[in-house]
Structure formats: structure tokens, C-alpha cells
Design an enzyme around this catalytic site. Structure first.
Site, PDB file in Angstrom:
ATOM      1  CB  SER A   6      -0.964   0.008   1.187  1.00 37.17           C
ATOM      2  OG  SER A   6      -0.281  -0.186   2.399  1.00 37.17           O
ATOM      3  CG  HIS A  41       5.691  -9.056   7.984  1.00 41.62           C
ATOM      4  ND1 HIS A  41       6.682  -8.269   7.445  1.00 41.62           N
ATOM      5  CD2 HIS A  41       4.588  -8.268   8.088  1.00 41.62           C
ATOM      6  CE1 HIS A  41       6.196  -7.058   7.257  1.00 41.62           C
ATOM      7  NE2 HIS A  41       4.939  -7.022   7.628  1.00 41.62           N
TER       8      HIS A  41
HETATM    9  N1  HAX Z   1       0.635 -19.891   6.048  1.00 41.04           N
HETATM   10  C1  HAX Z   1       1.059 -20.850   5.158  1.00 41.04           C
HETATM   11  N2  HAX Z   1       2.133 -20.690   4.360  1.00 41.04           N
HETATM   12  C2  HAX Z   1       2.830 -19.550   4.485  1.00 41.04           C
HETATM   13  C3  HAX Z   1       2.478 -18.544   5.406  1.00 41.04           C
HETATM   14  C4  HAX Z   1       1.327 -18.750   6.201  1.00 41.04           C
HETATM   15  N3  HAX Z   1       0.894 -17.842   7.069  1.00 41.04           N
HETATM   16  N4  HAX Z   1       3.367 -17.542   5.307  1.00 41.04           N
HETATM   17  C5  HAX Z   1       4.250 -17.877   4.343  1.00 41.04           C
HETATM   18  N5  HAX Z   1       3.915 -19.093   3.837  1.00 41.04           N
HETATM   19  C6  HAX Z   1       4.570 -19.811   2.734  1.00 41.04           C
HETATM   20  C7  HAX Z   1       4.570 -18.959   1.485  1.00 41.04           C
HETATM   21  O1  HAX Z   1       3.316 -19.044   0.826  1.00 41.04           O
HETATM   22  C8  HAX Z   1       5.715 -19.561   0.715  1.00 41.04           C
HETATM   23  O2  HAX Z   1       5.276 -20.777   0.185  1.00 41.04           O
HETATM   24  P1  HAX Z   1       5.787 -21.317  -1.262  1.00 41.04           P
HETATM   25  O3  HAX Z   1       7.274 -21.317  -1.182  1.00 41.04           O
HETATM   26  O4  HAX Z   1       5.177 -22.666  -1.378  1.00 41.04           O
HETATM   27  O5  HAX Z   1       5.264 -20.327  -2.258  1.00 41.04           O
HETATM   28  C9  HAX Z   1       6.733 -19.888   1.816  1.00 41.04           C
HETATM   29  O6  HAX Z   1       5.938 -20.004   3.025  1.00 41.04           O
HETATM   30  C10 HAX Z   1       7.799 -18.864   2.007  1.00 41.04           C
HETATM   31  O7  HAX Z   1       7.173 -17.599   2.220  1.00 41.04           O
HETATM   32  P2  HAX Z   1       7.927 -16.471   3.067  1.00 41.04           P
HETATM   33  O8  HAX Z   1       9.175 -16.114   2.328  1.00 41.04           O
HETATM   34  O9  HAX Z   1       8.064 -16.882   4.480  1.00 41.04           O
HETATM   35  O10 HAX Z   1       6.870 -15.287   3.044  1.00 41.04           O
HETATM   36  P3  HAX Z   1       6.648 -14.159   1.940  1.00 41.04           P
HETATM   37  O11 HAX Z   1       7.566 -13.026   2.236  1.00 41.04           O
HETATM   38  O12 HAX Z   1       6.691 -14.708   0.563  1.00 41.04           O
HETATM   39  O13 HAX Z   1       5.132 -13.754   2.217  1.00 41.04           O
HETATM   40  C11 HAX Z   1       3.244 -13.132   3.486  1.00 41.04           C
HETATM   41  C12 HAX Z   1       4.748 -12.979   3.315  1.00 41.04           C
HETATM   42  C13 HAX Z   1       2.782 -12.147   4.535  1.00 41.04           C
HETATM   43  C14 HAX Z   1       2.567 -12.807   2.152  1.00 41.04           C
HETATM   44  C15 HAX Z   1       2.935 -14.587   3.907  1.00 41.04           C
HETATM   45  O14 HAX Z   1       3.546 -14.838   5.145  1.00 41.04           O
HETATM   46  C16 HAX Z   1       1.452 -14.887   3.987  1.00 41.04           C
HETATM   47  O15 HAX Z   1       0.849 -15.230   2.956  1.00 41.04           O
HETATM   48  N6  HAX Z   1       0.801 -14.765   5.212  1.00 41.04           N
HETATM   49  C17 HAX Z   1      -0.622 -14.970   5.360  1.00 41.04           C
HETATM   50  C18 HAX Z   1      -1.399 -13.750   4.887  1.00 41.04           C
HETATM   51  C19 HAX Z   1      -1.210 -12.581   5.826  1.00 41.04           C
HETATM   52  O16 HAX Z   1      -1.326 -12.697   7.030  1.00 41.04           O
HETATM   53  N7  HAX Z   1      -0.933 -11.410   5.261  1.00 41.04           N
HETATM   54  C20 HAX Z   1      -0.771 -10.163   6.031  1.00 41.04           C
HETATM   55  C21 HAX Z   1       0.692  -9.757   6.160  1.00 41.04           C
HETATM   56  C22 HAX Z   1       0.884  -8.495   6.944  1.00 41.04           C
HETATM   57  C23 HAX Z   1       0.312  -7.322   6.249  1.00 41.04           C
HETATM   58  O17 HAX Z   1       0.726  -6.870   5.209  1.00 41.04           O
HETATM   59  N8  HAX Z   1      -0.763  -6.829   6.772  1.00 41.04           N
HETATM   60  O18 HAX Z   1      -1.463  -5.901   6.150  1.00 41.04           O
END
Ligand code: HAX
Length: 441
Positions: free
Chosen positions: A241, A318
Site C-alpha cells: 500500500s 511477514h
Molecule cells: N501460512 C502458510 N504458508 C505460508 C504462510 C502462512 N501464514 N506464510 C508464508 N507461507 C509460505 C509462502 O506461501 C511460501 O510458500 P511457497 O514457497 O510454497 O510459495 C513460503 O511459506 C515462504 O514464504 P515467506 O518467504 O516466508 O513469506 P513471503 O515473504 O513470501 O510472504 C506473506 C509474506 C505475509 C505474504 C505470507 O507470510 C502470507 O501469505 N501470510 C498470510 C497472509 C497474511 O497474514 N498477510 C498479512 C501480512 C501483513 C500485512 O501486510 N498486513 O497488512
């Protein structure tokens, strides 16, 4: 806009001179190296932006102009009978770079209060959407309708000089922030409360008035809104954002256009929409298990089921943080003070004890800890706000403080159009074979 504008100008001109010097002396210094993996994987860890309002440490969490959330809770002025910080104070801090006095905060509250009138065509634009429209779509539509009021866009079409861009940006930003609570409350009351609207109360602060117009006059809910609007306001510049607002603003799109673009990003489930996803997920778990007090074993089983269905556990993980988000902890403290026996809030705390080891055991997740969105919904439900599709709108109202303070700084510092280099996989392959110099040096 009085003292807040004068103080900003003084700070901005000093910062401009300092940055010029800094670049003259150190402009050629390398700040890092970029790997091919980073290029393909969301640019994680690449330093490529300046955002003056806040800085995120992966272990300590967010600091706004150097102050952590607990420090802000202690140092920022409060309302007459409250203990939570007034978000207007945080806005002042992000914009001016100094802690405000209570007088300064009252000044910002008054500036916003005086500019909070929303023109009727904004409500008409929202009303044109069917009732089943997602509240974030209604919200961004309302913001876009308000763009008719932009001073920046008018000044630009009349030929304003570059050195003056900051001023109509400043005016637009404050007017937009002033009007967002009314727009948000209008959407809530239209969609969920029979279109019965509540007029603003000119005696209340920005967040207190939002609580009032939403229809929640409980002291606890007002305090929650003050805390909520403070902790969701900013998370440095690279999140979707903030980065989108900055990027779109770099094309000299006015603050309405830039903020609306950023909020379309906030509306994604991996970003701000995660707050609705968390409560939806917990409600679904309660329904499936047939209890509103699931045990930790039951939660663990449900988490494994979620993961084996190929879904994420919302509210956990995160892109930058590597510890429990201090914004989660601040909400947990609020829960302990105001509703220690609430079943849903206790479920959130039991999830907190259950999820991290499970995520850790998968071996691929970089941060198994909760983020800001893991907790917020349960606090809202406690006060009766069960309509979880609305939650991201509250996040968006708060986020305006950070991204618009940053946009004002972008204009004051004369930041240029953002335009990083991209590559194709074909060009990468050629580069790897030594046939092309795609990063040309
Ligand atoms: N549940 C299951 N799997 C998860 C996960 C979770 N909460 N968090 C990360 N992973 C997975 C990813 O999907 C990724 O999987 P693949 O390799 O199979 O694609 C792997 O773990 C590595 O990811 P990462 O490097 O640890 O995390 P990213 O930086 O790629 O993503 C996210 C960060 C926040 C998008 C991710 O942790 C997520 O999807 N969390 C759940 C959604 C969420 O809570 N979002 C809000 C985040 C905070 C925010 O911005 N708030 O507004």
C-alpha cells in the site's frame, strides 16, 4: 493550515539541503547487491526507496521517526479520559519529525475537523454501487469521487512550478485524511445498518469521531479506534500500500489518485485484507468444530487441515518481520486490559501458542509469528462489529496517515518518477551465457 504547515516547511527545507549535500558527497556509494533470486522473488531485501516517516527492523518491528509502539503509547498525547495515543499526534510526528505537544495535537484535530465535510456526490457515487459490493470497493470509489476536490490537480493544470508542488499536495492530503472517517462510516452504515447514518460530532477527535459515526459510542471502542488508527498507520515504504501510493504519486498523480491506488493494494488478502480473512477463518473453524472455545489440539488440527488444503494461515508470516509483530502485542495488551475473558480473544491467544511451531516445522516459512492482522478482528467483534468484510476499510483509514505524510515528503524533496529496470527470462539466460549485458555497466 497554520502551525503544522509552517513547521513542515521549515523541516523540509532543511532536509532538502541536507540530502543535496549527502548525495554530493556520497551519491556513488554502493548500498547493496542484487541477486537473481531477489529479482524473481518480490525484490525482498533490495534497498531502493526513501521513506522518511518510519523504519522497520525485522526483529524489533516498526519505529515511527525512531519511536517504537510502546514508546508512542507512552509519549503521544491522549484524549481527556483516554490512555491510548491520539493518531493525529502520530501524523504530526511523521510529518514534522518531532513529538507533538497536546496543543499541537489539538491543532491537528481542529484542522481536520474543519475540513471534514464530504460533498454529496461522493455519497451518490457510493450509493450507485449494489449493496453486495465489497466495502473496500465502495471505499476506493468514494475516494475517487472525492478527487474532484484536488488542489494539486487544479494547480498543475494551471502551471504550478515544481518547487511549489508540495503545498497543494499538503492541502489535498489533510483534506482527504479529514474526510475519510465520514466516508468509511457512511459505507458501514449503508451496508450493515439499514442506511441509517450518524452525523459527526464536532467535539470529538479524529478516531473518536470515526467510532461515533460508525455507531459505537462505548469508551472502550473509541480507545480501540485511537490505538488501531495509530498502529496501522505506517510500516515503512516497501509494503504494497505504501509503495503503490508512492509509485503512483511519482507520476504526479494527485494524492486522491495515489492513495486510492495504494488502497487497492491494501485490499489484497496477502496484505490488509488479511484482517477479514483471519476472523473468517476463525468463524469457519468454530462452525466446523461446533464450539466457540476450541482447544489448542483442535486448533492445531484445523491449522494442519488449512495447510494441507494448500492455503495460508491468515495473520501469520511477514515479508520483513522475523518476530511477533509489536502491533500484535499492542493489541494483545489492549485485550488483556479491556476484555481478558472474551472467548474469541482467548482463541486468538491460543492460536498464537499453536500456530508458530506448526509453521516452523514446515521448514520453508521465514517468519512463523503473527502479524498485525492476526489480532485486530477479535477486538472489533468484542464490541459488536462482526461484519468482517469491513475491517480493511478501518486499516485503510489509518494507513492514510502514513502514506499521505510520505507523499507530502516526496513532493517536498522533489523525488522523481519511479522507474526501475526489468528484465525478461530470455535476457537473463543470454546474460548468464555471457552473450548480453542486461544490467549494462
Ligand atoms: N501460512 C502458510 N504458508 C505460508 C504462510 C502462512 N501464514 N506464510 C508464508 N507461507 C509460505 C509462502 O506461501 C511460501 O510458500 P511457497 O514457497 O510454497 O510459495 C513460503 O511459506 C515462504 O514464504 P515467506 O518467504 O516466508 O513469506 P513471503 O515473504 O513470501 O510472504 C506473506 C509474506 C505475509 C505474504 C505470507 O507470510 C502470507 O501469505 N501470510 C498470510 C497472509 C497474511 O497474514 N498477510 C498479512 C501480512 C501483513 C500485512 O501486510 N498486513 O497488512
Amino acid at each position: 493550515m497554520g502551525i503544522i504547515k509552517d513547521r513542515f516547511v521549515a523541516k523540509a527545507s532543511a532536509a532538502n539541503a541536507e540530502i543535496k549535500e549527502l548525495l554530493k558527497e556520497h551519491g556513488n556509494k554502493k548500498i547493496g547487491e542484487v541477486t537473481l533470486a531477489q529479482v524473481y522473488q518480490g525484490m525482498r531485501g533490495i534497498t531502493g526507496l526513501v521513506t522518511e516517516t518510519s523504519l522497520l527492523d525485522s526483529h524489533e518491528g516498526i519505529r515511527f521517526r525512531g519511536y517504537s509502539i510502546p514508546e508512542l503509547q507512552e509519549k503521544l498525547p491522549k484524549s481527556a479520559h483516554g490512555t491510548e495515543p491520539l493518531p493525529e499526534g502520530l501524523f504530526y510526528l511523521m510529518l514534522v519529525g518531532e513529538l507533538p505537544t497536546k496543543e499541537d495535537v489539538d491543532h491537528v484535530s481542529a484542522v481536520l475537523q474543519r475540513r471534514s465535510h464530504v460533498p454529496n456526490h461522493v455519497f451518490a457515487a457510493i450509493d450507485a454501487l449494489p449493496l453486495h459490493t465489497h466495502p473496500m470497493t465502495m471505499f476506493v470509489t468514494g475516494v475517487m469521487a472525492l478527487q474532484t476536490e484536488s488542489y494539486f490537480s487544479k494547480a498543475y493544470s494551471e502551471g504550478i512550478a515544481k518547487k511549489d508542488y508540495w503545498e497543494p499536495t499538503f492541502d489535498d492530503a489533510l483534506i482527504l485524511i479529514a474526510r475519510l472517517p465520514r466516508i468509511a462510516a457512511y459505507i458501514y452504515r449503508r451496508k450493515y445498518k439499514n442506511n441509517e447514518h450518524i452525523q459527526p460530532n464536532g467535539m470529538l477527535d479524529w478516531a473518536g469521531n470515526l467510532a461515533h459515526m460508525l455507531g459505537y459510542d462505548d469508551h472502550g471502542f473509541r480507545e480501540l479506534m485511537r490505538l488501531y488508527m495509530t498502529i496501522h498507520a505506517d510500516h515503512e515504504g516497501g509494503n504494497v500500500s505504501a509503495h503503490t501510493t508512492h509509485l503512483v504519486g511519482s507520476a504526479l498523480s494527485d494524492p486522491y489518485l495515489a492513495y486510492a491506488a495504494g488502497m487497492n493494494g491494501l485490499a489484497g488478502p496477502l496484505h490488509g485484507l488479511a484482517n477479514q480473512e483471519v476472523i473468517k477463518w476463525i468463524f469457519e473453524m468454530q462452525k466446523e468444530l461446533g464450539t466457540d472455545e476450541p482447544s489448542k489440539d483442535q486448533i492445531a488440527e484445523y491449522v494442519r487441515k488449512t495447510l494441507s488444503a494448500g492455503k495460508v494461515v491468515p495473520g501469520y508470516g511477514h515479508a520483513v518481520l522475523r518476530k511477533t509483530d509489536p502491533r500484535f502485542t499492542a493489541q494483545m495488551e489492549f485485550g488483556k486490559t479491556h476484555m481478558p475473558d472474551d472467548k474469541l480473544v482467548n482463541t486468538v491467544w491460543n492460536i498464537y501458542e499453536t500456530v508458530p511451531p506448526i509453521l516452523q516445522s514446515l521448514g520453508k516459512i521465514k517468519n512463523p509469528w503473527p502479524n498485525v492482522d492476526a489480532h485486530s478482528g477479535a477486538l472489533l467483534v468484542h464490541y459488536g462489529m462482526v461484519e468482517y468484510e469491513f475491517y480493511t476499510v478501518l486499516f485503510a483509514v489509518s494507513r492514510s496517515l502514513g502514506v499521505l505524510a510520505s507523499l507530502i515528503w516526496d513532493r517536498a524533496l522533489g523525488f522523481p518518477l519511479e522507474r526501475p529496470k526489468s528484465v525478461t527470462t530470455e535476457s537473463v539466460k543470454q546474460w548468464l551465457e555471457g552473450k548480453a549485458e542486461i544490467w549494462g555497466d
